[in-house]
Enzyme design. Structure first.
Site, PDB file in Angstrom:
ATOM      1  N   VAL A  84       0.834  -1.202   0.000  1.00 29.23           N
ATOM      2  CA  VAL A  84       0.000   0.000   0.000  1.00 29.23           C
ATOM      3  C   VAL A  84       0.870   1.254   0.000  1.00 29.23           C
ATOM      4  O   VAL A  84       1.998   1.258   0.500  1.00 29.23           O
ATOM      5  CB  VAL A  84      -0.945   0.011   1.221  1.00 29.23           C
ATOM      6  CG1 VAL A  84      -1.931  -1.147   1.140  1.00 29.23           C
ATOM      7  CG2 VAL A  84      -0.165  -0.035   2.529  1.00 29.23           C
ATOM      8  N   ALA A  86       0.657  -6.183   7.846  1.00 27.78           N
ATOM      9  CA  ALA A  86       2.009  -5.651   7.689  1.00 27.78           C
ATOM     10  C   ALA A  86       1.914  -4.267   7.052  1.00 27.78           C
ATOM     11  O   ALA A  86       1.277  -4.109   6.003  1.00 27.78           O
ATOM     12  CB  ALA A  86       2.853  -6.578   6.824  1.00 27.78           C
ATOM     13  N   VAL A 119       3.872  -2.432   5.351  1.00 27.94           N
ATOM     14  CA  VAL A 119       4.394  -2.235   4.001  1.00 27.94           C
ATOM     15  C   VAL A 119       3.755  -3.186   2.996  1.00 27.94           C
ATOM     16  O   VAL A 119       4.141  -3.200   1.828  1.00 27.94           O
ATOM     17  CB  VAL A 119       5.927  -2.411   3.966  1.00 27.94           C
ATOM     18  CG1 VAL A 119       6.605  -1.358   4.824  1.00 27.94           C
ATOM     19  CG2 VAL A 119       6.330  -3.815   4.401  1.00 27.94           C
ATOM     20  N   GLU A 120       2.782  -3.961   3.435  1.00 28.75           N
ATOM     21  CA  GLU A 120       2.100  -4.878   2.526  1.00 28.75           C
ATOM     22  C   GLU A 120       0.637  -4.455   2.364  1.00 28.75           C
ATOM     23  O   GLU A 120       0.340  -3.553   1.611  1.00 28.75           O
ATOM     24  CB  GLU A 120       2.261  -6.317   3.021  1.00 28.75           C
ATOM     25  CG  GLU A 120       3.725  -6.759   2.996  1.00 28.75           C
ATOM     26  CD  GLU A 120       3.931  -8.197   3.407  1.00 28.75           C
ATOM     27  OE1 GLU A 120       3.448  -9.097   2.677  1.00 28.75           O
ATOM     28  OE2 GLU A 120       4.571  -8.436   4.453  1.00 28.75           O
ATOM     29  N   MET A 121      -0.284  -5.064   3.091  1.00 27.22           N
ATOM     30  CA  MET A 121      -1.688  -4.706   2.927  1.00 27.22           C
ATOM     31  C   MET A 121      -2.138  -3.629   3.908  1.00 27.22           C
ATOM     32  O   MET A 121      -3.199  -3.035   3.732  1.00 27.22           O
ATOM     33  CB  MET A 121      -2.547  -5.968   3.027  1.00 27.22           C
ATOM     34  CG  MET A 121      -2.210  -6.973   1.928  1.00 27.22           C
ATOM     35  SD  MET A 121      -3.007  -8.592   2.077  1.00 27.22           S
ATOM     36  CE  MET A 121      -4.641  -8.202   1.456  1.00 27.22           C
TER      37      MET A 121
END
Length: 355
Positions: free
Chosen positions: A86, A126, A128-130
């Site tokens: 994201v 997370a 830096v992920e979702m």
């Protein structure tokens, strides 16, 4: 290759020629199973899991799904050195392929998740992920979509609630159908001696005799065996190699970041080599772009072997024989709320806190 290794290989090659044995070196490999589904993995559950896998609404911005980083339309990864989540944020590690992930004793590069279900939970929260703040927020998103509530009740029972445990159970059921059997190697192991080219057979023999199968053995060429314990390999074993500096291989401490044990420094889960030709760039940091360079690096840093160009060519030819048959997948129709979004916005920018 070093003199010592050649001295071991050449007499063996002569014995193979004399005895007419063509598959002696296949003893460290096994055919990939054609199914990994569990008894409770109904088609309805698999379809629900597929929808959740493809649904970007499970991320804070509504733009990132599981498939974003593990693209099943390609090699099961995203082709990036490190994945983008994201808000354009990137993580520190390369995305492993989701294809054949059922044939692993642990998940993530550092093995911090023991199961597919546990792994599916991680990226959702997370940053830096979702980017979701908590799994409760994920569940609220799902519950905001009536179609999902009906599907969860159909799969898990009329009186059941939508829970994160059920959500990741469904995702894992879908991931267990993502297997690619019947590769040239599988057909060769089954007795079809024409399934692999001479270069591929030479590469297979070299792969074993050089020592690669110490870690890369079994059906998925990652050391996995049914009901086996999770194992981790030290990488790089030879830190003096020029490749270590060139590709910055020791900046990441590996498994010890998850375990907290310094003895786990620079230990990683052995990745599958199935479909390795489709999953560049390579290694935990995604710094190596070509398969031939990856072969040279592994030989040098793990086995203290310098490969010739012809040996590299044979090894990469063998790895082409690891590309299996991909199942037909159709895009899921996601349950929708026409004219409405479950992504809350403030001042034109999505916000992660929906409480």
């Amino acid at each position: 290759m070093t003199f010592t290794t050649r001295a071991l290989i050449e007499p063996l090659a002569l014995a193979i020629l004399i005895l007419g044995i063509t598959n002696i070196h296949a003893q460290d490999f096994a055919s990939l199973p054609k199914t990994a589904s569990l008894p409770g993995d109904t088609q309805e559950k698999i379809e629900l899991g597929k929808k959740l896998f493809f649904d970007p609404r499970l991320s804070s911005t509504g733009t990132v799904s599981c498939n974003t980083c593990h693209n099943v339309m390609e090699g099961g990864d995203d082709g990036r050195a490190t994945s983008m989540g994201v808000d354009g944020l990137t993580g520190p590690r390369n995305a492993p392929t989701v294809w054949n992930s059922a044939f692993q004793a642990s998940q993530f590069w550092d093995g911090r998740a023991a199961t597919l279900e546990e792994q599916a939970k991680g990226p959702m929260v997370a940053d830096v992920e979702m980017g979701m703040l908590a799994h409760d927020q994920v569940i609220r998103r799902i519950e905001d979509i009536p179609g999902y509530i009906r599907e969860f009740q159909s799969v898990y029972g009329k009186d059941s609630e939508v829970t994160i445990e059920n959500a990741v159970d469904a995702i894992a059921a879908f991931e267990r159908v993502l297997i690619t059997p019947n590769s040239p190697l599988d057909r060769y192991l089954a007795g079809d001696k024409d399934a692999m080219s001479p270069a591929q057979i030479r590469g297979m023999q070299l792969f074993e005799s050089t020592g690669c199968t110490e870690c890369h053995s079994g059906p998925a060429l990652n050391g996995w065996q049914p009901d086996g314990e999770a194992e981790f390999a030290h990488f790089p074993r030879i830190p003096e190699s020029d490749y270590v500096t060139k590709y910055d291989l020791i900046a990441d401490l590996g498994r010890s970041n998850a375990s907290g044990d310094p003895a786990d420094d620079h230990h990683y889960k052995t990745p599958t080599l199935r479909n390795i030709t489709l999953t560049a760039p390579y290694f935990h940091n995604g710094r190596v772009s070509s398969l031939s360079e990856a072969c040279r690096l592994m030989a040098a840093t793990q086995l203290d072997v310098e490969l010739s160009e012809s040996e590299v060519a044979d090894l990469t030819a063998f790895m082409e024989a690891l590309e299996g048959e991909f199942p037909e997948l159709s895009f899921p129709r996601l349950p929708s709320r026409s004219g409405e979004s479950v992504i809350r916005a403030s001042a034109g920018k999505p916000r992660r806190d929906e409480s």
